[in-house]
Design an enzyme around this catalytic site. Structure first.
Site, PDB file in Angstrom:
ATOM      1  CD  GLU A  46      -3.127   0.745   2.262  1.00 14.44           C
ATOM      2  OE1 GLU A  46      -3.768  -0.239   2.256  1.00 14.44           O
ATOM      3  OE2 GLU A  46      -3.184   1.631   3.127  1.00 14.44           O
ATOM      4  CG  ASP A  47       1.391   2.937   3.231  1.00 12.74           C
ATOM      5  OD1 ASP A  47       0.323   3.277   2.504  1.00 12.74           O
ATOM      6  OD2 ASP A  47       1.307   2.937   4.337  1.00 12.74           O
TER       7      ASP A  47
HETATM    8  P1  NDP Z   1      -6.097   9.152   7.223  1.00 11.05           P
HETATM    9  O1  NDP Z   1      -6.213   7.882   6.481  1.00 11.05           O
HETATM   10  O2  NDP Z   1      -5.581  10.508   6.624  1.00 11.05           O
HETATM   11  O3  NDP Z   1      -4.833   9.028   8.602  1.00 11.05           O
HETATM   12  C1  NDP Z   1      -5.038   7.315   9.254  1.00 11.05           C
HETATM   13  C2  NDP Z   1      -4.065   6.506   9.007  1.00 11.05           C
HETATM   14  O4  NDP Z   1      -2.700   6.986   8.881  1.00 11.05           O
HETATM   15  C3  NDP Z   1      -4.105   5.337   9.622  1.00 11.05           C
HETATM   16  O5  NDP Z   1      -4.899   4.467   9.070  1.00 11.05           O
HETATM   17  C4  NDP Z   1      -2.788   4.797   9.455  1.00 11.05           C
HETATM   18  O6  NDP Z   1      -2.737   3.855   8.531  1.00 11.05           O
HETATM   19  C5  NDP Z   1      -2.072   6.046   9.261  1.00 11.05           C
HETATM   20  N1  NDP Z   1      -1.259   6.717  10.448  1.00 11.05           N
HETATM   21  C6  NDP Z   1       0.203   7.052  10.192  1.00 11.05           C
HETATM   22  N2  NDP Z   1       0.425   7.766  11.641  1.00 11.05           N
HETATM   23  C7  NDP Z   1      -0.612   7.572  12.321  1.00 11.05           C
HETATM   24  C8  NDP Z   1      -0.945   8.043  13.616  1.00 11.05           C
HETATM   25  N3  NDP Z   1       0.115   8.723  14.379  1.00 11.05           N
HETATM   26  N4  NDP Z   1      -1.907   7.618  14.256  1.00 11.05           N
HETATM   27  C9  NDP Z   1      -2.997   6.881  13.439  1.00 11.05           C
HETATM   28  N5  NDP Z   1      -2.804   6.450  12.116  1.00 11.05           N
HETATM   29  C10 NDP Z   1      -1.675   6.880  11.474  1.00 11.05           C
HETATM   30  O7  NDP Z   1      -7.358   9.505   8.130  1.00 11.05           O
HETATM   31  P2  NDP Z   1      -8.683   9.805   7.587  1.00 11.05           P
HETATM   32  O8  NDP Z   1      -8.489  10.704   6.341  1.00 11.05           O
HETATM   33  O9  NDP Z   1      -9.573   8.443   7.439  1.00 11.05           O
HETATM   34  O10 NDP Z   1      -9.212  10.723   8.672  1.00 11.05           O
HETATM   35  C11 NDP Z   1     -10.201  10.242   9.895  1.00 11.05           C
HETATM   36  C12 NDP Z   1     -11.569  10.670   9.660  1.00 11.05           C
HETATM   37  O11 NDP Z   1     -11.675  11.808   9.659  1.00 11.05           O
HETATM   38  C13 NDP Z   1     -12.315   9.897   8.311  1.00 11.05           C
HETATM   39  O12 NDP Z   1     -13.035   9.047   8.852  1.00 11.05           O
HETATM   40  C14 NDP Z   1     -12.812  11.131   7.616  1.00 11.05           C
HETATM   41  O13 NDP Z   1     -14.069  10.957   7.413  1.00 11.05           O
HETATM   42  C15 NDP Z   1     -12.802  12.150   8.690  1.00 11.05           C
HETATM   43  N6  NDP Z   1     -12.289  13.656   8.099  1.00 11.05           N
HETATM   44  C16 NDP Z   1     -11.052  13.455   7.305  1.00 11.05           C
HETATM   45  C17 NDP Z   1     -10.760  14.554   6.702  1.00 11.05           C
HETATM   46  C18 NDP Z   1      -9.705  14.491   5.475  1.00 11.05           C
HETATM   47  O14 NDP Z   1      -9.198  15.543   5.182  1.00 11.05           O
HETATM   48  N7  NDP Z   1      -9.235  13.684   5.102  1.00 11.05           N
HETATM   49  C19 NDP Z   1     -11.199  16.163   7.067  1.00 11.05           C
HETATM   50  C20 NDP Z   1     -12.037  15.742   8.217  1.00 11.05           C
HETATM   51  C21 NDP Z   1     -12.790  14.647   8.611  1.00 11.05           C
HETATM   52  P3  NDP Z   1      -1.437   2.599   7.900  1.00 11.05           P
HETATM   53  O15 NDP Z   1      -1.900   1.511   9.280  1.00 11.05           O
HETATM   54  O16 NDP Z   1      -1.626   2.452   6.783  1.00 11.05           O
HETATM   55  O17 NDP Z   1      -0.143   3.375   8.498  1.00 11.05           O
END
Ligand code: NDP
Ligand code: ZN
Length: 179
Positions: free
Chosen positions: A65-66
């Site tokens: 994925e990354d």
């Molecule tokens: P992202 O997908 O952008 O970020 C979360 C992912 O980032 C995780 O699944 C993880 O994936 C990785 N990651 C890396 N560092 C961290 C960390 N420190 N803590 C947790 N995860 C980390 O998030 P979303 O876009 O899904 O945002 C969350 C929610 O907010 C969504 O459900 C959306 O509806 C809402 N939202 C989104 C906005 C946007 O701009 N996208 C704006 C407002 C609301 P991995 O395991 O692959 O590393």
């Protein structure tokens, strides 16, 4: 099974470390990305998982994925079972983020037991990260939305691992999530 395949496990850690070497987590400290797949593998060990291929799948779970890693590369290096687990937890990046998140909920229930284990540990690690500290630029509402979505994926994986699910439900209660 894990102790008898230590060299295979180390090969996975080493490969993941090389592939993720320039990446950082989203926390304000910009933790090295490799801490995440190692931590996901650690959570599975804590949950009593003894299948070495699941631990390998966890270590490699974000490589396709990354990073520039291909499915074929994982098959050649680690075998089709490990590569298959990774493929199952890999989102299709050609789709929009919203569609990818929707499909994770839809696909989770029919995923293999091995993939569900990695999914649960991955969600637990990420939610603990978000519970610990908010990524820069994230509102509390965005963190909450992430918890709500993760609760749906976890619900679809229920009955897979008692320890991981108990740890997850503790966090969902703290964040008052319902699914
Ligand atoms: P992202 O997908 O952008 O970020 C979360 C992912 O980032 C995780 O699944 C993880 O994936 C990785 N990651 C890396 N560092 C961290 C960390 N420190 N803590 C947790 N995860 C980390 O998030 P979303 O876009 O899904 O945002 C969350 C929610 O907010 C969504 O459900 C959306 O509806 C809402 N939202 C989104 C906005 C946007 O701009 N996208 C704006 C407002 C609301 P991995 O395991 O692959 O590393
Ligand atoms: Zn992950």
């Amino acid at each position: 099974e894990i102790m008898s395949d230590m060299s295979g496990i180390i090969q996975c850690v080493n490969f993941a470390a090389i592939q993720h070497k320039d990446q950082r987590r989203k926390d304000p400290e910009k933790t090295p990305y490799i801490n995440h797949p190692i931590g996901v593998a650690q959570l599975l060990i804590e949950g009593g998982v003894s299948d070495a291929d699941v631990i390998k799948g966890a270590l490699l779970h974000d490589t396709i994925e990354d990073t520039n890693t291909t499915q074929q590369q994982l098959i050649d290096k680690f075998g089709p079972r490990v590569a298959g687990i990774v493929a199952e937890v890999t989102d299709d990046k050609s789709l929009s983020k919203e569609e990818r998140k929707r499909l994770q909920i839809v696909h989770a229930a029919s995923a293999s037991h091995e993939a569900k284990l990695v999914k649960l540990a991955d969600k637990l690690y990420n939610l603990r990260d978000l519970d610990r500290v908010t990524p820069e630029g994230w509102t509390r509402e965005r963190v909450y939305q992430y918890f709500q979505w993760a609760a749906k994926v976890v619900d679809a994986c229920s009955g897979t691992n008692e320890y991981l699910e108990a740890q997850l439900h503790e966090l969902f209660n703290k964040w008052k999530c319902i699914n």
